[in-house]
Design a protein around this motif. Structure first.
Motif, PDB file in Angstrom:
ATOM      1  N   PHE A   7       0.833  -1.193   0.000  1.00 12.03           N
ATOM      2  CA  PHE A   7       0.000   0.000   0.000  1.00 12.03           C
ATOM      3  C   PHE A   7       0.873   1.251   0.000  1.00 12.03           C
ATOM      4  O   PHE A   7       0.602   2.201  -0.717  1.00 12.03           O
ATOM      5  CB  PHE A   7      -0.954   0.002   1.203  1.00 12.03           C
ATOM      6  N   MET A  42      -9.976   7.447  -2.962  1.00 13.68           N
ATOM      7  CA  MET A  42     -11.161   6.820  -2.362  1.00 13.68           C
ATOM      8  C   MET A  42     -11.707   5.710  -3.266  1.00 13.68           C
ATOM      9  O   MET A  42     -12.101   4.650  -2.796  1.00 13.68           O
ATOM     10  CB  MET A  42     -12.247   7.867  -2.094  1.00 13.68           C
ATOM     11  N   LYS A  45      -9.604   2.489  -3.102  1.00 15.25           N
ATOM     12  CA  LYS A  45      -9.931   1.701  -1.906  1.00 15.25           C
ATOM     13  C   LYS A  45     -11.164   0.843  -2.161  1.00 15.25           C
ATOM     14  O   LYS A  45     -11.207  -0.321  -1.755  1.00 15.25           O
ATOM     15  CB  LYS A  45     -10.193   2.620  -0.705  1.00 15.25           C
ATOM     16  N   ARG A  46     -12.155   1.418  -2.817  1.00 14.27           N
ATOM     17  CA  ARG A  46     -13.395   0.681  -3.109  1.00 14.27           C
ATOM     18  C   ARG A  46     -13.115  -0.538  -3.985  1.00 14.27           C
ATOM     19  O   ARG A  46     -13.597  -1.639  -3.714  1.00 14.27           O
ATOM     20  CB  ARG A  46     -14.407   1.618  -3.779  1.00 14.27           C
ATOM     21  N   ASN A  48     -10.219  -2.093  -4.445  1.00 14.04           N
ATOM     22  CA  ASN A  48      -9.370  -3.043  -3.730  1.00 14.04           C
ATOM     23  C   ASN A  48     -10.130  -3.800  -2.650  1.00 14.04           C
ATOM     24  O   ASN A  48      -9.874  -4.988  -2.435  1.00 14.04           O
ATOM     25  CB  ASN A  48      -8.135  -2.329  -3.174  1.00 14.04           C
ATOM     26  N   GLN A  49     -11.069  -3.156  -1.995  1.00 14.51           N
ATOM     27  CA  GLN A  49     -11.894  -3.862  -1.008  1.00 14.51           C
ATOM     28  C   GLN A  49     -12.762  -4.905  -1.692  1.00 14.51           C
ATOM     29  O   GLN A  49     -12.908  -6.024  -1.186  1.00 14.51           O
ATOM     30  CB  GLN A  49     -12.762  -2.871  -0.228  1.00 14.51           C
ATOM     31  N   HIS A  54      -4.453  -5.072  -3.835  1.00 19.99           N
ATOM     32  CA  HIS A  54      -3.739  -3.829  -3.545  1.00 19.99           C
ATOM     33  C   HIS A  54      -3.297  -3.218  -4.871  1.00 19.99           C
ATOM     34  O   HIS A  54      -2.120  -2.922  -5.076  1.00 19.99           O
ATOM     35  CB  HIS A  54      -2.539  -4.075  -2.637  1.00 19.99           C
TER      36      HIS A  54
END
Length: 149
Positions: A7, A42, A45-46, A48-49, A54
């Protein structure tokens, strides 16, 4: 490589891409692109979640800074909004375990760029999505990725 290090590397790469294009941009562009970088972080992150990955996301802002002015009838979006077609395609592929494995094994970073039309490529773990002001939709990059993962 552990997740924290990955990250941190992704964040450093994003910051480096931001710095490299500053000289080619005027103050208005730099301000808009700074706001866009926050939106991109942001959004990354969405994705990758959703995928358990990553993946580093970046935008070649110089390609947008040097793009011709769009037609008056075109609703111009931020570079991140254009890149969301590719990110949403990745999310859609990650709805299955097989898709998650394919994405995790093949895509290490996603780069968005301006161009006339729409183009996708995947080389050495870098998925490049080029799109013009006319926009596109999630179907094209999703079909392309499914054929190349």
């Amino acid at each position: 490589m552990n997740r924290t290090l990955q990250f941190t590397f992704a964040a450093a790469a994003l910051a480096a891409s931001a710095v490299s294009t500053v000289a080619a941009q005027n103050l208005e562009q730099r301000t808009k692109f700074a706001q866009d970088r926050e939106q991109l972080a942001m959004y990354a992150k969405r994705v990758n979640q959703a995928c358990g990955t990553h993946i580093a996301f970046s935008i070649n802002y110089a390609s947008y800074a040097n793009a011709p002015a769009p037609a008056a009838s075109v609703r111009v979006q931020s570079p991140t909004e254009y890149l969301m077609n590719a990110g949403d395609a990745i999310i859609n592929i990650c709805t299955s375990e097989t898709g998650k494995q394919a994405v995790a094994g093949s895509i290490k970073s996603v780069v968005g760029m301006y161009t006339n039309g729409e183009e996708e490529s995947l080389s050495n773990g870098v998925f490049t999505y080029k799109i013009g002001y006319s926009g596109g939709n999630v179907d094209n990059p999703e079909k392309w990725l499914k054929a190349h993962l």
